[in-house]
Design a protein around this motif. Sequence first.
Motif, PDB file in Angstrom:
ATOM      1  N   VAL A   1     108.913  17.446 -31.906  1.00 37.98           N
ATOM      2  CA  VAL A   1     110.329  17.097 -31.826  1.00 37.98           C
ATOM      3  C   VAL A   1     110.434  15.582 -31.726  1.00 37.98           C
ATOM      4  CG1 VAL A   1     112.473  17.303 -30.514  1.00 37.98           C
ATOM      5  CG2 VAL A   1     110.921  19.263 -30.686  1.00 37.98           C
ATOM      6  N   VAL A   2     111.108  14.986 -32.710  1.00 36.36           N
ATOM      7  CA  VAL A   2     111.350  13.551 -32.671  1.00 36.36           C
ATOM      8  C   VAL A   2     112.785  13.332 -32.194  1.00 36.36           C
ATOM      9  CG1 VAL A   2     112.000  13.447 -35.117  1.00 36.36           C
ATOM     10  CG2 VAL A   2     111.240  11.379 -33.948  1.00 36.36           C
ATOM     11  N   GLU A   3     112.951  12.377 -31.288  1.00 37.05           N
ATOM     12  CA  GLU A   3     114.276  12.038 -30.767  1.00 37.05           C
ATOM     13  C   GLU A   3     114.591  10.596 -31.142  1.00 37.05           C
ATOM     14  OE1 GLU A   3     116.088  12.881 -26.590  1.00 37.05           O
ATOM     15  OE2 GLU A   3     115.155  10.902 -26.518  1.00 37.05           O
ATOM     16  N   LEU A   4     115.784  10.389 -31.684  1.00 42.35           N
ATOM     17  CA  LEU A   4     116.268   9.055 -32.020  1.00 42.35           C
ATOM     18  C   LEU A   4     117.484   8.762 -31.157  1.00 42.35           C
ATOM     19  CD1 LEU A   4     114.672  10.095 -34.577  1.00 42.35           C
ATOM     20  CD2 LEU A   4     115.988   8.450 -35.857  1.00 42.35           C
ATOM     21  N   ALA A   5     117.657   7.503 -30.771  1.00 44.84           N
ATOM     22  CA  ALA A   5     118.764   7.124 -29.893  1.00 44.84           C
ATOM     23  C   ALA A   5     119.375   5.808 -30.376  1.00 44.84           C
ATOM     24  CB  ALA A   5     118.279   6.974 -28.456  1.00 44.84           C
TER      25      ALA A   5
ATOM     26  N   MET B   1     124.807   6.279 -24.705  1.00 45.18           N
ATOM     27  CA  MET B   1     123.733   6.366 -25.676  1.00 45.18           C
ATOM     28  C   MET B   1     123.872   7.688 -26.435  1.00 45.18           C
ATOM     29  SD  MET B   1     120.979   4.751 -26.816  1.00 45.18           S
ATOM     30  CE  MET B   1     120.677   3.514 -25.600  1.00 45.18           C
ATOM     31  N   TYR B   2     123.780   7.600 -27.747  1.00 45.78           N
ATOM     32  CA  TYR B   2     123.777   8.787 -28.599  1.00 45.78           C
ATOM     33  C   TYR B   2     122.332   9.172 -28.870  1.00 45.78           C
ATOM     34  CZ  TYR B   2     128.606   7.457 -29.543  1.00 45.78           C
ATOM     35  OH  TYR B   2     129.922   7.126 -29.425  1.00 45.78           O
ATOM     36  N   ARG B   3     122.052  10.470 -28.859  1.00 43.88           N
ATOM     37  CA  ARG B   3     120.695  10.951 -29.113  1.00 43.88           C
ATOM     38  C   ARG B   3     120.745  12.117 -30.087  1.00 43.88           C
ATOM     39  NH1 ARG B   3     117.076   8.736 -25.630  1.00 43.88           N
ATOM     40  NH2 ARG B   3     117.971   7.751 -23.797  1.00 43.88           N
ATOM     41  N   ILE B   4     119.820  12.115 -31.036  1.00 38.43           N
ATOM     42  CA  ILE B   4     119.643  13.257 -31.926  1.00 38.43           C
ATOM     43  C   ILE B   4     118.167  13.628 -31.894  1.00 38.43           C
ATOM     44  CG2 ILE B   4     121.569  12.618 -33.435  1.00 38.43           C
ATOM     45  CD1 ILE B   4     119.376  11.729 -35.518  1.00 38.43           C
ATOM     46  N   SER B   5     117.864  14.850 -32.269  1.00 37.60           N
ATOM     47  CA  SER B   5     116.468  15.259 -32.374  1.00 37.60           C
ATOM     48  C   SER B   5     116.317  16.241 -33.521  1.00 37.60           C
ATOM     49  CB  SER B   5     115.972  15.873 -31.061  1.00 37.60           C
ATOM     50  OG  SER B   5     116.706  17.018 -30.740  1.00 37.60           O
ATOM     51  N   LYS B   6     115.114  16.304 -34.016  1.00 39.11           N
ATOM     52  CA  LYS B   6     114.796  17.251 -35.081  1.00 39.11           C
ATOM     53  C   LYS B   6     113.396  17.790 -34.835  1.00 39.11           C
ATOM     54  CE  LYS B   6     115.120  18.176 -39.958  1.00 39.11           C
ATOM     55  NZ  LYS B   6     115.575  17.715 -41.265  1.00 39.11           N
ATOM     56  N   GLU B   7     113.220  19.065 -35.164  1.00 35.80           N
ATOM     57  CA  GLU B   7     111.984  19.789 -34.881  1.00 35.80           C
ATOM     58  C   GLU B   7     111.216  20.040 -36.178  1.00 35.80           C
ATOM     59  OE1 GLU B   7     112.469  23.012 -31.924  1.00 35.80           O
ATOM     60  OE2 GLU B   7     111.714  24.301 -33.531  1.00 35.80           O
ATOM     61  N   PHE B   8     109.888  19.918 -36.081  1.00 40.68           N
ATOM     62  CA  PHE B   8     108.991  20.156 -37.206  1.00 40.68           C
ATOM     63  C   PHE B   8     107.857  21.056 -36.726  1.00 40.68           C
ATOM     64  CE2 PHE B   8     111.097  16.141 -37.587  1.00 40.68           C
ATOM     65  CZ  PHE B   8     111.525  16.108 -38.905  1.00 40.68           C
ATOM     66  N   HIS B   9     107.302  21.862 -37.628  1.00 39.34           N
ATOM     67  CA  HIS B   9     106.266  22.830 -37.258  1.00 39.34           C
ATOM     68  C   HIS B   9     105.038  22.682 -38.143  1.00 39.34           C
ATOM     69  CE1 HIS B   9     108.967  25.635 -34.876  1.00 39.34           C
ATOM     70  NE2 HIS B   9     109.785  24.726 -35.356  1.00 39.34           N
ATOM     71  N   PHE B  10     103.873  22.924 -37.548  1.00 39.86           N
ATOM     72  CA  PHE B  10     102.643  23.021 -38.332  1.00 39.86           C
ATOM     73  C   PHE B  10     101.620  23.825 -37.550  1.00 39.86           C
ATOM     74  CE2 PHE B  10     101.833  19.231 -35.800  1.00 39.86           C
ATOM     75  CZ  PHE B  10     100.473  19.234 -35.548  1.00 39.86           C
ATOM     76  N   SER B  11     100.646  24.364 -38.269  1.00 39.06           N
ATOM     77  CA  SER B  11      99.528  25.086 -37.673  1.00 39.06           C
ATOM     78  C   SER B  11      98.257  24.312 -37.958  1.00 39.06           C
ATOM     79  CB  SER B  11      99.413  26.488 -38.273  1.00 39.06           C
ATOM     80  OG  SER B  11     100.579  27.232 -38.005  1.00 39.06           O
ATOM     81  N   ALA B  12      97.391  24.205 -36.955  1.00 40.43           N
ATOM     82  CA  ALA B  12      96.152  23.447 -37.136  1.00 40.43           C
ATOM     83  C   ALA B  12      95.117  23.889 -36.109  1.00 40.43           C
ATOM     84  CB  ALA B  12      96.420  21.950 -36.992  1.00 40.43           C
ATOM     85  N   SER B  13      93.870  23.567 -36.419  1.00 44.57           N
ATOM     86  CA  SER B  13      92.770  23.838 -35.497  1.00 44.57           C
ATOM     87  C   SER B  13      92.298  22.534 -34.869  1.00 44.57           C
ATOM     88  CB  SER B  13      91.604  24.503 -36.233  1.00 44.57           C
ATOM     89  OG  SER B  13      91.036  23.600 -37.166  1.00 44.57           O
ATOM     90  N   HIS B  14      91.594  22.672 -33.757  1.00 38.60           N
ATOM     91  CA  HIS B  14      90.946  21.527 -33.120  1.00 38.60           C
ATOM     92  C   HIS B  14      90.011  22.033 -32.045  1.00 38.60           C
ATOM     93  CE1 HIS B  14      93.545  20.732 -29.283  1.00 38.60           C
ATOM     94  NE2 HIS B  14      93.629  21.994 -29.606  1.00 38.60           N
ATOM     95  N   ARG B  15      89.255  21.120 -31.509  1.00 30.46           N
ATOM     96  CA  ARG B  15      88.461  21.400 -30.315  1.00 30.46           C
ATOM     97  C   ARG B  15      88.353  20.108 -29.542  1.00 30.46           C
ATOM     98  NH1 ARG B  15      82.545  20.425 -30.980  1.00 30.46           N
ATOM     99  NH2 ARG B  15      82.261  21.813 -29.212  1.00 30.46           N
ATOM    100  N   LEU B  16      88.332  20.237 -28.245  1.00 29.90           N
ATOM    101  CA  LEU B  16      88.243  19.060 -27.381  1.00 29.90           C
ATOM    102  C   LEU B  16      86.797  18.932 -26.926  1.00 29.90           C
ATOM    103  CD1 LEU B  16      91.594  19.443 -25.430  1.00 29.90           C
ATOM    104  CD2 LEU B  16      91.114  18.110 -27.483  1.00 29.90           C
TER     105      LEU B  16
END
Length: 117
Positions: free
Chosen positions: A36-40, A1-16
């Motif tokens: 990080v999304v991984e595709l295979a 199986m071949y796997r690739i991944s790519k990383e993305f960034h963001f800043s956000a607020s929240h409360r639980l």
Amino acid sequence: MYRISKEFHFSASHRLSHLSPDHQCFRLHGHNYIVVVELAASELNADAFVRDYHELKPLKDYVDNTFDHRHLDDILDVPSTAENLAKHFYDWCKVRWPETASVKVSETPKTWAEYRP
């Protein structure tokens, strides 16, 4: 199986808000998220890729336009936990790229949540 991944960034607020008021995550706070999304794939495409990284730009646009510097509780219909974010991004990606295998989300340098069916 071949796997690739790519990383993305963001800043956000929240409360639980479903947590006890004495829990630190009950209070309004923010994170610098990493997604990080991984595709295979068992075989490579005609260009010898699982998928060209450039084809993942719609995810960058979605993250930038929908999540970056926003309040997550205004976006999601479920508690804005890292686990729910991972599932949300997985579902979004899977519709566009059938090779999507998993999505991981980090809120801090030491914590990760992953959705992998």
